[in-house]
Write a protein that holds these residues in place. Sequence first.
Motif, PDB file in Angstrom:
ATOM      1  N   ASN A 172      10.871  -3.395  12.278  1.00 37.79           N
ATOM      2  CA  ASN A 172      10.017  -3.306  11.098  1.00 37.79           C
ATOM      3  C   ASN A 172       8.598  -3.787  11.381  1.00 37.79           C
ATOM      4  N   GLU A 173       8.450  -4.785  12.275  1.00 39.74           N
ATOM      5  CA  GLU A 173       7.111  -5.306  12.524  1.00 39.74           C
ATOM      6  C   GLU A 173       6.212  -4.247  13.168  1.00 39.74           C
ATOM      7  N   ASN A 174       6.804  -3.327  13.932  1.00 42.01           N
ATOM      8  CA  ASN A 174       6.006  -2.241  14.513  1.00 42.01           C
ATOM      9  C   ASN A 174       5.450  -1.338  13.419  1.00 42.01           C
ATOM     10  N   LYS A 175       6.260  -1.065  12.417  1.00 41.77           N
ATOM     11  CA  LYS A 175       5.828  -0.226  11.308  1.00 41.77           C
ATOM     12  C   LYS A 175       4.756  -0.926  10.495  1.00 41.77           C
ATOM     13  N   ILE A 176       4.948  -2.216  10.264  1.00 43.11           N
ATOM     14  CA  ILE A 176       3.956  -2.986   9.509  1.00 43.11           C
ATOM     15  C   ILE A 176       2.611  -2.974  10.228  1.00 43.11           C
ATOM     16  N   LYS A 177       2.643  -3.176  11.548  1.00 42.17           N
ATOM     17  CA  LYS A 177       1.407  -3.190  12.329  1.00 42.17           C
ATOM     18  C   LYS A 177       0.687  -1.849  12.259  1.00 42.17           C
ATOM     19  N   LEU A 178       1.442  -0.772  12.377  1.00 45.24           N
ATOM     20  CA  LEU A 178       0.844   0.563  12.317  1.00 45.24           C
ATOM     21  C   LEU A 178       0.203   0.814  10.957  1.00 45.24           C
ATOM     22  N   ILE A 179       0.902   0.430   9.903  1.00 42.65           N
ATOM     23  CA  ILE A 179       0.380   0.636   8.547  1.00 42.65           C
ATOM     24  C   ILE A 179      -0.898  -0.163   8.352  1.00 42.65           C
ATOM     25  N   GLU A 180      -0.904  -1.415   8.825  1.00 42.69           N
ATOM     26  CA  GLU A 180      -2.102  -2.255   8.690  1.00 42.69           C
ATOM     27  C   GLU A 180      -3.284  -1.648   9.445  1.00 42.69           C
ATOM     28  N   GLU A 181      -3.021  -1.123  10.635  1.00 41.00           N
ATOM     29  CA  GLU A 181      -4.086  -0.494  11.424  1.00 41.00           C
ATOM     30  C   GLU A 181      -4.638   0.737  10.714  1.00 41.00           C
ATOM     31  N   ARG A 182      -3.748   1.520  10.116  1.00 43.37           N
ATOM     32  CA  ARG A 182      -4.193   2.732   9.421  1.00 43.37           C
ATOM     33  C   ARG A 182      -4.962   2.388   8.147  1.00 43.37           C
ATOM     34  N   ILE A 183      -4.545   1.338   7.453  1.00 47.24           N
ATOM     35  CA  ILE A 183      -5.269   0.905   6.252  1.00 47.24           C
ATOM     36  C   ILE A 183      -6.694   0.512   6.630  1.00 47.24           C
ATOM     37  N   ALA A 184      -6.837  -0.279   7.706  1.00 45.92           N
ATOM     38  CA  ALA A 184      -8.163  -0.700   8.166  1.00 45.92           C
ATOM     39  C   ALA A 184      -9.014   0.498   8.564  1.00 45.92           C
ATOM     40  N   LYS A 185      -8.370   1.447   9.236  1.00 45.03           N
ATOM     41  CA  LYS A 185      -9.075   2.640   9.710  1.00 45.03           C
ATOM     42  C   LYS A 185      -9.583   3.475   8.538  1.00 45.03           C
ATOM     43  N   TYR A 186      -8.699   3.737   7.581  1.00 45.63           N
ATOM     44  CA  TYR A 186      -9.096   4.587   6.460  1.00 45.63           C
ATOM     45  C   TYR A 186     -10.041   3.875   5.506  1.00 45.63           C
ATOM     46  N   SER A 187      -9.942   2.544   5.421  1.00 43.24           N
ATOM     47  CA  SER A 187     -10.875   1.786   4.585  1.00 43.24           C
ATOM     48  C   SER A 187     -12.296   1.952   5.112  1.00 43.24           C
ATOM     49  N   LYS A 188     -12.419   1.920   6.443  1.00 39.62           N
ATOM     50  CA  LYS A 188     -13.737   2.093   7.041  1.00 39.62           C
ATOM     51  C   LYS A 188     -14.256   3.504   6.807  1.00 39.62           C
ATOM     52  N   ILE A 189     -13.378   4.484   6.949  1.00 38.58           N
ATOM     53  CA  ILE A 189     -13.779   5.882   6.727  1.00 38.58           C
ATOM     54  C   ILE A 189     -14.251   6.086   5.291  1.00 38.58           C
ATOM     55  N   ILE A 190     -13.490   5.524   4.342  1.00 40.34           N
ATOM     56  CA  ILE A 190     -13.848   5.651   2.924  1.00 40.34           C
ATOM     57  C   ILE A 190     -15.188   4.984   2.648  1.00 40.34           C
ATOM     58  N   LYS A 191     -15.408   3.808   3.240  1.00 39.90           N
ATOM     59  CA  LYS A 191     -16.661   3.095   3.042  1.00 39.90           C
ATOM     60  C   LYS A 191     -17.843   3.911   3.556  1.00 39.90           C
ATOM     61  N   ASN A 192     -17.678   4.504   4.745  1.00 42.66           N
ATOM     62  CA  ASN A 192     -18.752   5.326   5.315  1.00 42.66           C
ATOM     63  C   ASN A 192     -19.026   6.567   4.476  1.00 42.66           C
ATOM     64  N   LEU A 193     -17.959   7.174   3.945  1.00 42.94           N
ATOM     65  CA  LEU A 193     -18.123   8.359   3.095  1.00 42.94           C
ATOM     66  C   LEU A 193     -18.817   8.004   1.786  1.00 42.94           C
ATOM     67  N   GLU A 194     -18.459   6.849   1.214  1.00 46.86           N
ATOM     68  CA  GLU A 194     -19.103   6.403  -0.020  1.00 46.86           C
ATOM     69  C   GLU A 194     -20.591   6.173   0.187  1.00 46.86           C
ATOM     70  N   GLU A 195     -20.927   5.555   1.356  1.00 44.42           N
ATOM     71  CA  GLU A 195     -22.329   5.295   1.663  1.00 44.42           C
ATOM     72  C   GLU A 195     -23.086   6.609   1.867  1.00 44.42           C
ATOM     73  N   GLU A 196     -22.453   7.552   2.561  1.00 48.23           N
ATOM     74  CA  GLU A 196     -23.093   8.838   2.800  1.00 48.23           C
ATOM     75  C   GLU A 196     -23.293   9.596   1.487  1.00 48.23           C
ATOM     76  N   LEU A 197     -22.304   9.495   0.575  1.00 50.79           N
ATOM     77  CA  LEU A 197     -22.418  10.134  -0.731  1.00 50.79           C
ATOM     78  C   LEU A 197     -23.592   9.551  -1.527  1.00 50.79           C
TER      79      LEU A 197
END
Length: 214
Positions: A184-209
Motif C-alpha cells: 500500500n505504501e507504494n500506491k500512497i507514494k505514487l498518488i502523492e507524487e501525482r497530486i504534487a505534479k498536477y497541482s503544479k500543472i494547475i497552478k501554471n495553467l491558472e497563471e497563464e489564464l
Amino acid sequence: MASVMDKIKAKTAELKNQQSQNNEMKLDVQIHYNSKIEYEEFGIIENEVKNRLIQCEEKAVHHAKMMSNSVMELSRVFSEAQALLASHHGGGFKKWFEELGFKKDFVYMCLKRNDLFLELSDEKVFVIPEKAVKTISKIKDRIDIEEVKEIVNSEKPTEKAKEKENGLSGHPTTEIIEIEFTKNENKIKLIEERIAKYSKIIKNLEEELKNLKS
C-alpha cells in the motif's frame, strides 16, 4: 651595457616567440576539435575550403552551447519570478517580463522547458526544438516518464514526439491508472507524487489564464 638597438631586438624576439606560442595553441585547439560533418558528401575536396568550414562549424557549436546555457538560466529565472509574482499580483508576471523586453511566446517556452527539466533532470530539454517541447507538454501526462526521456534523447525528438502523439489518438484524454501494487505504501507514494505534479500543472495553467485575460 646593452644598447637601445639590442633591447629593441630582444623585445622583438620575445614578441615573436609569444606569437609563435599563441599560434601553436590555436593550432592545438583546431587539431583537437573533431568535426561532426563528412564534407565529402557536400562535394568539398579542397583542404582550404574544408578547413575554413570546420572553423565555422566549431564556432557554431560553441555559440550554440552558449545559447543553450543562456536559455537554461533564463528558464530558471522566469520560473522563479513567476512563482514570486503569482503570490503578490495576478497578471504581474506578464507585465514584468514585457517590461524587460521579452516576448510572451519565448518566456512560456522557457517555462515549459524548465518544467520538463524538473521532471527529467536532463539538460537536453533546453536544446531540443520548440515543436518537440510543445508536443511533449501536450502528451507527457498521458505517457510514461521513460517514454518522455526516450523522446528527448532521440535523434529526431520532434518526429518522435509526433509519433507518440499519433499513437494516443482515439484514446480518452482522461488518464486511467491501472497498476497493481504489492504494498500500500507504494500506491500512497505514487498518488502523492501525482497530486504534487498536477497541482503544479494547475497552478501554471491558472497563471497563464490570468496572463491571457489581462
